[in-house]
Design an enzyme around this catalytic site. Structure first.
Site, short mmCIF file in Angstrom:
data_model
loop_
_atom_site.label_atom_id
_atom_site.label_comp_id
_atom_site.label_asym_id
_atom_site.label_seq_id
_atom_site.Cartn_x
_atom_site.Cartn_y
_atom_site.Cartn_z
N ARG A 21 3.62 8.05 -5.91
CA ARG A 21 4.20 7.17 -6.93
C ARG A 21 3.54 7.42 -8.29
O ARG A 21 4.20 7.40 -9.33
CB ARG A 21 4.05 5.70 -6.52
CG ARG A 21 4.78 4.75 -7.44
CD ARG A 21 4.80 3.33 -6.90
NE ARG A 21 3.47 2.74 -6.87
CZ ARG A 21 3.19 1.53 -6.37
NH1 ARG A 21 4.16 0.79 -5.86
NH2 ARG A 21 1.96 1.06 -6.37
N LYS A 40 5.12 2.89 -12.97
CA LYS A 40 3.94 2.01 -13.03
C LYS A 40 3.12 2.44 -14.24
O LYS A 40 2.10 3.13 -14.12
CB LYS A 40 3.15 2.08 -11.72
CG LYS A 40 2.22 0.89 -11.53
CD LYS A 40 1.76 0.80 -10.09
CE LYS A 40 0.61 -0.17 -9.91
NZ LYS A 40 0.87 -1.56 -10.28
N GLU A 81 11.16 -9.53 -9.36
CA GLU A 81 9.84 -9.53 -8.72
C GLU A 81 8.92 -10.47 -9.47
O GLU A 81 9.30 -11.00 -10.52
CB GLU A 81 9.27 -8.10 -8.71
CG GLU A 81 9.11 -7.49 -10.10
CD GLU A 81 8.60 -6.06 -10.09
OE1 GLU A 81 8.07 -5.60 -9.07
OE2 GLU A 81 8.74 -5.39 -11.13
N1 PMP Z 1 5.51 -5.20 -8.77
C1 PMP Z 1 4.68 -4.97 -9.80
C2 PMP Z 1 5.16 -5.22 -11.19
C3 PMP Z 1 3.38 -4.51 -9.56
O1 PMP Z 1 2.55 -4.26 -10.57
C4 PMP Z 1 2.96 -4.29 -8.23
C5 PMP Z 1 1.59 -3.74 -7.94
N2 PMP Z 1 0.57 -4.66 -8.17
C6 PMP Z 1 3.86 -4.57 -7.18
C7 PMP Z 1 5.13 -5.01 -7.50
C8 PMP Z 1 3.47 -4.38 -5.75
O2 PMP Z 1 3.34 -3.01 -5.46
P1 PMP Z 1 2.31 -2.47 -4.37
O3 PMP Z 1 2.66 -3.14 -3.10
O4 PMP Z 1 2.56 -1.00 -4.34
O5 PMP Z 1 0.95 -2.81 -4.84
#
Ligand code: PMP
Length: 288
Positions: A50, A149, A182
């Site tokens: 990622r 990200k 989210e």
């Molecule tokens: N959404 C956002 C905006 C994030 O920054 C994150 C990570 N902290 C997630 C969802 C969750 O992703 P992950 O499970 O890969 O940490």
């Protein structure tokens, strides 16, 4: 604490970046949050993939291979004698001048920090968390894709401030069309009549590594999981709701915008998945 910075491992006192680093000046860079459990880096390959996909999307050249990047992560954890850790891996565009032009940045900067994080108080994991819906919408995919990200988290920070101003710790964000996307740093799941629903990636979300693990674990349990768009009313009317993220892990949501979700307590599906997740993280991943 030993930190990987500018091509070497140094003490945290010496881990410094330039004020002309475009990650600092413009949020020009990408990052990952990764966890190690029980002497293993959980889903390291998925995080590194990622990271490189995010870097590619912003045309950021990463000078080292994915394997070398994985080794840096493992080595940072090892050098700090940690078996359980929260790891922050950052690639910024590097040092440039005061203008935006990324061509002025000769070399990207890689930083890896391994430490600990506690996002929400333990009582919230046991009793559930109350959240609000933020007025701040998630960035639309055609402006800055939430799948990248990037170091630009202002949008999420604005939503977080809204939560804080309501004396809460977390906020739910909608996309431009008004569908649930989210939380500020976590993905969302709802459960209704035994079926789990989470927004699809095209809802404008980060494709969470924890999200993907939870989907797999739920399906292994024979629970139906669908990736579908949904509205706030679906969360208000859900039997259960929870958030997932590397730092947050799995946290139950019992109230949204003053509406009690289900019976206002962490539910049985959540509890089952949490137990499965805790089991899974013990054995999955790259040994340190
Ligand atoms: N959404 C956002 C905006 C994030 O920054 C994150 C990570 N902290 C997630 C969802 C969750 O992703 P992950 O499970 O890969 O940490």
């Amino acid at each position: 604490m030993i930190i990987y910075c500018d091509g070497k491992f140094v003490d945290s006192q010496e881990a410094k970046i330039s004020v002309f680093d475009h990650g600092f000046l413009y949020g020009d860079g990408v990052f990952e949050g990764i966890r190690a459990y029980n002497g293993r880096v959980f889903k390291l390959k998925e995080h590194i993939d990622r990271l490189y996909e995010s870097a590619n999307a912003i045309l950021l050249n990463v000078e080292i291979s994915r394997r070398e990047m994985m080794d840096i992560v493992v080595e940072t954890v090892r050098k700090n004698n940690l078996t359980d850790a929260y790891i922050r891996l950052i690639i910024s565009r590097g040092v440039g001048d005061m203008g935006l032009d990324p061509r002025k940045c000769a070399k990207s900067e890689i930083i890896c920090i391994a430490g600990n994080i506690s996002l929400y108080p333990p009582s919230m994991y046991e009793n559930g968390m109350e959240i609000i819906t933020a007025a701040t919408r998630r960035t639309s995919s055609d402006a800055l894709s939430p799948r990248i990200k990037s170091l630009n988290y202002l949008n999420n920070i604005m939503a977080k401030i809204e939560a804080n101003r309501a004396s809460l710790m977390e906020a739910l964000m909608l996309n431009q069309e008004g569908y649930v996307s989210e939380a500020t740093g976590d993905n969302i799941f709802i459960i209704k009549d035994g079926i789990i629903t989470t927004p699809p990636v095209y809802a404008g979300i980060l494709k969470g590594v924890t999200r993907d693990s939870v989907i797999d674990l739920a399906r292994q349990e024979g629970i139906t999981v669908q990736e579908e768009l949904f509205h706030l009313i679906d969360v208000y009317s859900a039997d259960e709701c929870f958030l997932t993220g590397t730092a947050a892990e799995l946290i139950p949501i019992i109230m949204l915008d003053s509406r009690k979700i289900g019976d206002g307590k962490p539910g049985p599906v959540f509890k089952k998945l949490l137990a499965k997740f805790h089991e899974y993280v013990k054995t999955e991943g790259e040994p340190i």
